[in-house]
Design a protein around this motif. Structure first.
Motif, PDB file in Angstrom:
ATOM      1  N   UNK A  50       0.829  -1.210   0.000  1.00 33.70           N
ATOM      2  CA  UNK A  50       0.000   0.000   0.000  1.00 33.70           C
ATOM      3  C   UNK A  50       0.863   1.260   0.000  1.00 33.70           C
ATOM      4  N   UNK A  51       1.929   1.248   0.820  1.00 31.59           N
ATOM      5  CA  UNK A  51       2.819   2.413   0.844  1.00 31.59           C
ATOM      6  C   UNK A  51       3.535   2.587  -0.495  1.00 31.59           C
ATOM      7  N   UNK A  52       3.908   1.433  -1.117  1.00 33.47           N
ATOM      8  CA  UNK A  52       4.535   1.514  -2.442  1.00 33.47           C
ATOM      9  C   UNK A  52       3.565   2.115  -3.463  1.00 33.47           C
ATOM     10  N   UNK A  53       2.312   1.656  -3.397  1.00 31.74           N
ATOM     11  CA  UNK A  53       1.309   2.178  -4.327  1.00 31.74           C
ATOM     12  C   UNK A  53       1.052   3.667  -4.082  1.00 31.74           C
ATOM     13  N   UNK A  54       1.047   4.041  -2.777  1.00 29.41           N
ATOM     14  CA  UNK A  54       0.872   5.466  -2.478  1.00 29.41           C
ATOM     15  C   UNK A  54       2.033   6.286  -3.019  1.00 29.41           C
ATOM     16  N   UNK A  55       3.254   5.755  -2.884  1.00 25.87           N
ATOM     17  CA  UNK A  55       4.419   6.469  -3.439  1.00 25.87           C
ATOM     18  C   UNK A  55       4.322   6.589  -4.954  1.00 25.87           C
ATOM     19  N   UNK A  56       3.917   5.436  -5.587  1.00 30.43           N
ATOM     20  CA  UNK A  56       3.763   5.475  -7.047  1.00 30.43           C
ATOM     21  C   UNK A  56       2.685   6.472  -7.458  1.00 30.43           C
ATOM     22  N   UNK A  57       1.592   6.468  -6.699  1.00 29.41           N
ATOM     23  CA  UNK A  57       0.499   7.393  -7.001  1.00 29.41           C
ATOM     24  C   UNK A  57       0.951   8.851  -6.858  1.00 29.41           C
ATOM     25  N   UNK A  58       1.748   9.127  -5.809  1.00 29.31           N
ATOM     26  CA  UNK A  58       2.265  10.478  -5.607  1.00 29.31           C
ATOM     27  C   UNK A  58       3.188  10.901  -6.749  1.00 29.31           C
ATOM     28  N   UNK A  59       4.063   9.941  -7.150  1.00 28.96           N
ATOM     29  CA  UNK A  59       4.977  10.241  -8.261  1.00 28.96           C
ATOM     30  C   UNK A  59       4.214  10.474  -9.554  1.00 28.96           C
ATOM     31  N   UNK A  60       3.180   9.629  -9.791  1.00 33.64           N
ATOM     32  CA  UNK A  60       2.380   9.805 -11.008  1.00 33.64           C
ATOM     33  C   UNK A  60       1.622  11.126 -10.981  1.00 33.64           C
ATOM     34  N   UNK A  61       1.125  11.504  -9.787  1.00 41.08           N
ATOM     35  CA  UNK A  61       0.429  12.787  -9.665  1.00 41.08           C
ATOM     36  C   UNK A  61       1.378  13.942  -9.966  1.00 41.08           C
ATOM     37  N   UNK A  62       2.604  13.856  -9.397  1.00 44.96           N
ATOM     38  CA  UNK A  62       3.587  14.909  -9.662  1.00 44.96           C
ATOM     39  C   UNK A  62       3.966  14.956 -11.133  1.00 44.96           C
ATOM     40  N   UNK A  63       4.150  13.763 -11.713  1.00 43.19           N
ATOM     41  CA  UNK A  63       4.505  13.710 -13.138  1.00 43.19           C
ATOM     42  C   UNK A  63       3.379  14.253 -13.996  1.00 43.19           C
ATOM     43  N   UNK A  64       2.139  13.928 -13.613  1.00 47.33           N
ATOM     44  CA  UNK A  64       0.991  14.421 -14.350  1.00 47.33           C
ATOM     45  C   UNK A  64       0.931  15.948 -14.281  1.00 47.33           C
ATOM     46  N   UNK A  65       1.218  16.503 -13.080  1.00 47.28           N
ATOM     47  CA  UNK A  65       1.233  17.961 -12.943  1.00 47.28           C
ATOM     48  C   UNK A  65       2.330  18.585 -13.795  1.00 47.28           C
TER      49      UNK A  65
ATOM     50  N   UNK B  64       3.888  21.319 -18.769  1.00 41.53           N
ATOM     51  CA  UNK B  64       4.628  21.276 -20.028  1.00 41.53           C
ATOM     52  C   UNK B  64       3.697  21.453 -21.222  1.00 41.53           C
ATOM     53  N   UNK B  65       2.518  20.796 -21.150  1.00 43.64           N
ATOM     54  CA  UNK B  65       1.532  20.947 -22.224  1.00 43.64           C
ATOM     55  C   UNK B  65       1.056  22.395 -22.303  1.00 43.64           C
ATOM     56  N   UNK B  66       0.806  23.009 -21.135  1.00 38.79           N
ATOM     57  CA  UNK B  66       0.383  24.414 -21.123  1.00 38.79           C
ATOM     58  C   UNK B  66       1.475  25.315 -21.706  1.00 38.79           C
ATOM     59  N   UNK B  67       2.741  25.000 -21.392  1.00 37.63           N
ATOM     60  CA  UNK B  67       3.861  25.784 -21.933  1.00 37.63           C
ATOM     61  C   UNK B  67       3.942  25.637 -23.448  1.00 37.63           C
ATOM     62  N   UNK B  68       3.794  24.374 -23.942  1.00 36.65           N
ATOM     63  CA  UNK B  68       3.841  24.156 -25.391  1.00 36.65           C
ATOM     64  C   UNK B  68       2.655  24.817 -26.086  1.00 36.65           C
ATOM     65  N   UNK B  69       1.485  24.767 -25.456  1.00 33.05           N
ATOM     66  CA  UNK B  69       0.327  25.449 -26.037  1.00 33.05           C
ATOM     67  C   UNK B  69       0.566  26.954 -26.100  1.00 33.05           C
ATOM     68  N   UNK B  70       1.191  27.498 -25.050  1.00 37.46           N
ATOM     69  CA  UNK B  70       1.511  28.922 -25.016  1.00 37.46           C
ATOM     70  C   UNK B  70       2.486  29.276 -26.132  1.00 37.46           C
ATOM     71  N   UNK B  71       3.535  28.448 -26.287  1.00 39.85           N
ATOM     72  CA  UNK B  71       4.505  28.676 -27.378  1.00 39.85           C
ATOM     73  C   UNK B  71       3.835  28.579 -28.734  1.00 39.85           C
ATOM     74  N   UNK B  72       2.925  27.614 -28.871  1.00 38.16           N
ATOM     75  CA  UNK B  72       2.232  27.429 -30.151  1.00 38.16           C
ATOM     76  C   UNK B  72       1.377  28.648 -30.473  1.00 38.16           C
ATOM     77  N   UNK B  73       0.615  29.139 -29.475  1.00 36.66           N
ATOM     78  CA  UNK B  73      -0.231  30.315 -29.721  1.00 36.66           C
ATOM     79  C   UNK B  73       0.613  31.540 -30.038  1.00 36.66           C
ATOM     80  N   UNK B  74       1.720  31.681 -29.334  1.00 33.90           N
ATOM     81  CA  UNK B  74       2.589  32.831 -29.576  1.00 33.90           C
ATOM     82  C   UNK B  74       3.214  32.771 -30.967  1.00 33.90           C
ATOM     83  N   UNK B  75       3.662  31.595 -31.379  1.00 33.66           N
ATOM     84  CA  UNK B  75       4.249  31.450 -32.720  1.00 33.66           C
ATOM     85  C   UNK B  75       3.203  31.665 -33.805  1.00 33.66           C
ATOM     86  N   UNK B  76       1.992  31.191 -33.554  1.00 31.15           N
ATOM     87  CA  UNK B  76       0.918  31.412 -34.519  1.00 31.15           C
ATOM     88  C   UNK B  76       0.613  32.908 -34.659  1.00 31.15           C
ATOM     89  N   UNK B  77       0.637  33.611 -33.519  1.00 30.86           N
ATOM     90  CA  UNK B  77       0.382  35.045 -33.573  1.00 30.86           C
ATOM     91  C   UNK B  77       1.509  35.766 -34.311  1.00 30.86           C
TER      92      UNK B  77
END
Length: 551
Positions: free
Chosen positions: A43-58, A63-76
């Motif tokens: 359970x503790x291992x799964x909680x650690x994995x879940x925490x790491x996945x949550x951090x990675x997801x964030x 990163x996706x928001x940054x790439x979207x920002x770069x894309x919108x800026x380049x398009x402009x």
């Protein structure tokens, strides 16, 4: 007794059975406890994995928001509006800070009549905007012969009652011809017959701009203006001359430009530089340049064209270019040696290493541009009320105030800035210090630039002659950038240096309201025939120049 013994035996048997069962239960309990600990570990291992996945997801979401920002800026940047001018709504957002406290006046009586105000669109004036007043006028009179001026009704003679005029703009294409300079050589017949020594006198003839060449002052000036003011490369001029019926190679034209530049324009360039260093306010900027045949460097290496020019409060407007192989801080140090005063620049670190006698003045246009990029990088539904928009509004307000101060004297401008502009910038920096943004995002970059450049951005409050931006230098370097898009590169360092000198002469002539072609032609006609100590009479701001060179 026997019964008691039997009962005792039974009890012993049951006790042993219970003991065995207890041991079995203890074993099972220990097994369950071990399994429970294993499950707890999993359970503790799964909680650690879940925490790491949550951090990675964030992290991935950022990163996706940054790439979207770069894309919108380049398009402009690719398809959007390049102007940073704010619309009317956003300009009204920060017209006044702390409006209620600032505008409140308890002694002011309340109006008894409701005032209704409205705005209406100003109608454009009809008529032509073209101005031909400075052009010569050739009149063509259309009349009827006297013998035909007979009245169709009574047969009497008709007179001129009025005139009807129509104006046309006529353009005469350039004419190319060969001018042969032939001078007479005189001798004395009497001396030829009677004396040993015979005097020979030659008629005066002006010296050529380039000895041993067919180049005339007019042809050199024309080629220079076509390439460095109208951005027409030499190969296209070669084709144009070919269509006019003669061949003049691009190599010949390049040789003429280099010889004329180093022979006649460089001395003027050096005198202009000495005058420039005596000014109290300068602007500087730099841009890339490709030179194909630089010793020890690849043909694709980036070289640089540096620009230095005077400010708005000067009697001798000067624009100087300088070619250098690198963007090192050693180049402005050497060029500006002896200069003491204010220097308008962008945020490039090389300028921060200059002499102590030079005080840098930052560029609010660069700060505003970064917030404008942050606004364009935001999602469409968030642009109007975004944090980036607030930063952009602060900067736009400062520029609006500067437009109001445009016609003031430096002393009045200095006072107005302290009263009205300084509170705006103070509020801006206080707001910027409180904003949290990702460092690599467009908003984070804008905030970082503004806070890092704050000491230089606030320099313009010290003197009313200073400007809020370095746009003056950017406007002066733009002709070179436009020309570079057409002729792409310089072949040799010598050609690049000649280009920097020619650009300097032409742009300085424009700043002093001279006709570039006429001015260059006058230089090449005059300089070969005057002593060096009189070269200063040919500088663009010289009062000795003929009025025919001025606009």
């Amino acid at each position: 007794m026997k019964n008691l013994m039997c009962e005792l035996e039974k009890l012993k048997t049951k006790y042993s059975e219970l003991k065995e069962k207890t041991s079995e239960l203890e074993e099972k309990t220990s097994e369950l406890a071990s399994k429970n600990s294993e499950l707890m570990d999993k359970n503790s291992e799964l909680e650690d994995k879940n925490l790491k996945l949550t951090e990675k997801n964030a992290e991935l979401a950022k990163l996706v928001a940054y790439y979207e920002e770069c894309f919108r800026l380049n398009r402009h940047r690719q398809f959007g509006q390049s102007s940073e001018k704010a619309d009317a709504d956003s300009r009204q957002m920060l017209l006044v800070f702390d409006e209620a406290e600032k505008e409140a006046d308890e002694k002011r009586p309340e109006p008894e009549i409701e005032e209704i105000t409205y705005t209406r669109r100003k109608l454009k004036k009809s008529g032509r905007n073209d101005n031909f007043d400075s052009l010569p006028v050739e009149k063509v009179l259309h009349s009827i012969p006297e013998e035909e001026r007979i009245c169709p009704e009574c047969g009497g003679t008709m007179h001129v009652m009025a005139h009807e005029t129509r104006r046309e703009l006529t353009i005469i294409p350039a004419q190319v011809k060969i001018v042969e300079h032939e001078r007479e050589i005189y001798s004395c017949r009497t001396c030829e017959r009677e004396n040993i020594k015979v005097p020979v006198i030659k008629a005066p003839m002006p010296e050529p701009a380039i000895k041993g060449s067919a180049a005339s002052p007019a042809s050199i000036a024309h080629i220079m203006v076509q390439k460095y003011m109208n951005a027409v490369p030499l190969y296209r001029q070669e084709l144009s001359f070919l269509n006019d019926g003669f061949f003049l190679s691009r190599q010949t034209m390049a040789n003429w430009l280099i010889k004329a530049s180093f022979g006649w324009l460089e001395p003027l360039y050096e005198q202009m530089r000495q005058k420039l260093l005596k000014e109290e306010i300068l602007h500087a900027d730099e841009t890339v340049l490709q030179v194909l045949k630089e010793p020890g460097r690849a043909s694709r290496s980036e070289s640089f064209m540096w620009l230095y020019r005077t400010g708005r409060c000067t009697e001798m407007p000067t624009v100087l270019y300088e070619y250098q192989e690198t963007r090192s801080s050693a180049h402005p140090k050497r060029f500006l040696e002896g200069f003491k005063g204010y220097l308008h620049t962008d945020g490039y670190y090389a300028y921060k290493t200059l002499q102590k006698d030079i005080r840098l003045c930052g560029c609010w246009a660069h700060a505003r541009r970064k917030f404008n990029d942050a606004v364009n990088a935001a999602p469409p539904e968030e642009k109007t009320n975004s944090v980036s928009q607030k930063g952009l509004d602060f900067c736009s307000r400062l520029f609006e105030l500067e437009r109001e101060y445009e016609n003031l004297t430096p002393e009045e401008r200095h006072k107005k800035r302290a009263e009205q502009s300084k509170p705006v910038s103070d509020a801006f920096f206080a707001w910027a210090s409180s904003v949290c943004a990702l460092p690599k995002s467009a908003l984070g970059k804008a905030i970082h630039y503004a806070l890092e450049q704050r000491p230089y951005l606030e320099t313009f409050y010290l003197d009313g002659r200073l400007e809020i931006s370095n746009n003056r230098a950017e406007r002066s370097i733009k002709p070179f950038v436009i020309g570079r898009k057409n002729w792409l590169f310089s072949c040799t360092p010598k050609g690049a240096k000649a280009s920097s000198i020619i650009y300097s002469i032409i742009e300085t002539a424009k700043e002093n309201r001279l006709k570039p072609y006429e001015y260059l032609k006058y230089i090449f006609e005059t300089m070969p025939n005057i002593p060096k100590e009189n070269y200063h009479t040919l500088l663009p701001w010289s009062k000795d120049l003929p009025d025919s060179l001025r606009l």
